[in-house]
Design a protein around this motif. Structure first.
Motif, PDB file in Angstrom:
ATOM      1  N   VAL A  55       3.331   1.000  -2.873  1.00 18.16           N
ATOM      2  CA  VAL A  55       3.453   0.043  -1.773  1.00 18.16           C
ATOM      3  C   VAL A  55       2.834  -1.279  -2.199  1.00 18.16           C
ATOM      4  N   ALA A  56       3.493  -2.358  -1.835  1.00 16.46           N
ATOM      5  CA  ALA A  56       2.960  -3.696  -2.115  1.00 16.46           C
ATOM      6  C   ALA A  56       1.929  -4.043  -1.048  1.00 16.46           C
ATOM      7  N   TYR A  57       0.794  -4.579  -1.501  1.00 12.44           N
ATOM      8  CA  TYR A  57      -0.241  -5.005  -0.561  1.00 12.44           C
ATOM      9  C   TYR A  57      -1.038  -6.139  -1.195  1.00 12.44           C
ATOM     10  N   ASP A  58      -1.553  -7.012  -0.336  1.00 13.90           N
ATOM     11  CA  ASP A  58      -2.284  -8.186  -0.814  1.00 13.90           C
ATOM     12  C   ASP A  58      -3.792  -8.003  -0.776  1.00 13.90           C
ATOM     13  N   GLY A  59      -4.253  -6.852  -0.382  1.00 14.72           N
ATOM     14  CA  GLY A  59      -5.687  -6.585  -0.351  1.00 14.72           C
ATOM     15  C   GLY A  59      -6.006  -5.452   0.597  1.00 14.72           C
ATOM     16  N   VAL A  60      -7.283  -5.163   0.701  1.00 10.40           N
ATOM     17  CA  VAL A  60      -7.740  -4.016   1.476  1.00 10.40           C
ATOM     18  C   VAL A  60      -7.340  -4.119   2.950  1.00 10.40           C
ATOM     19  N   GLU A  68      -7.654   4.752   7.587  1.00  7.54           N
ATOM     20  CA  GLU A  68      -9.028   4.357   7.867  1.00  7.54           C
ATOM     21  C   GLU A  68      -9.796   4.240   6.549  1.00  7.54           C
ATOM     22  N   ILE A  69     -10.597   3.191   6.442  1.00  8.89           N
ATOM     23  CA  ILE A  69     -11.467   3.001   5.288  1.00  8.89           C
ATOM     24  C   ILE A  69     -12.871   2.752   5.836  1.00  8.89           C
ATOM     25  N   SER A  70     -13.801   3.607   5.464  1.00  9.05           N
ATOM     26  CA  SER A  70     -15.168   3.429   5.949  1.00  9.05           C
ATOM     27  C   SER A  70     -15.802   2.218   5.258  1.00  9.05           C
ATOM     28  N   ASP A  71     -16.879   1.720   5.847  1.00  2.53           N
ATOM     29  CA  ASP A  71     -17.600   0.605   5.231  1.00  2.53           C
ATOM     30  C   ASP A  71     -18.085   0.983   3.839  1.00  2.53           C
TER      31      ASP A  71
END
Length: 179
Positions: A55-60, A68-71
């Motif tokens: 998948v193309a993505y420009d950042g987090v 979900e991404i934890s701190d």
């Protein structure tokens, strides 16, 4: 067997086929999926994959739309970027430039929106730490343009899509053959 009537017949029941069936149903079509395998072997080659999805993505922040991404994860991970141009270039390279450039561009440009759509259909995604990340200076770094995987691998992907198809009222015929 009596004739089957529908607006759209989808041949096969892997990832692409089920997504096509769901999109057609979303558009109001009466959809039938013809799956050659018996129900307990359904899903085609998608079932046997690890569930990695390019998948193309420009950042987090783009990835946070998928899972979900934890701190702590965010602090300890360099998710980098994988742009649509990177995706397009990889498609060209792996196909030895035998890909249709218009379709390749469409795939790369729409990949993030497609995964968001799949997530809305119940497919769960996560970062692919186990196979595509390694530690550099204490932080995970992804390589090869593969950051995202379907939770549960290929079987998890397929089961989520079948659940979405069932919920949408899509008819699935097993051990069916298109002629």
């Amino acid at each position: 067997m009596s004739p089957i009537t529908c607006d759209v017949a989808v041949v096969g029941a892997g990832n692409a086929a089920l997504c096509a069936a769901l999109a057609a149903r979303e558009g109001g079509a009466d959809v039938v999926v013809l799956e050659r395998a018996p129900e307990d072997e359904r899903g085609g080659n998608s079932t046997f994959t690890g569930g990695a999805i390019r998948v193309a993505y420009d950042g987090v922040d783009d990835l946070k739309d998928l899972f979900e991404i934890s701190d702590t994860e965010e602090r300890n991970t360099d998710f980098g970027t994988y742009t649509a141009a990177d995706f397009f270039d990889d498609l060209a390279r792996v196909t030895q430039y035998r890909t249709d450039p218009v379709l390749a561009e469409l795939l790369a440009d729409d990949s993030l929106e497609t995964l968001k759509w799949m997530r809305a259909k119940g497919v769960r995604f996560g970062p692919m730490y186990s196979r595509q990340a390694f530690k550099v200076d204490g932080r995970f770094k992804f390589w090869g343009g593969l950051t995202v995987e379907a939770i549960g691998g290929g079987p998890g992907l397929v089961e989520a899509l079948f659940a979405a198809a069932e919920k949408a009222g899509i008819r699935i015929l097993y051990q069916a053959r298109a002629t």
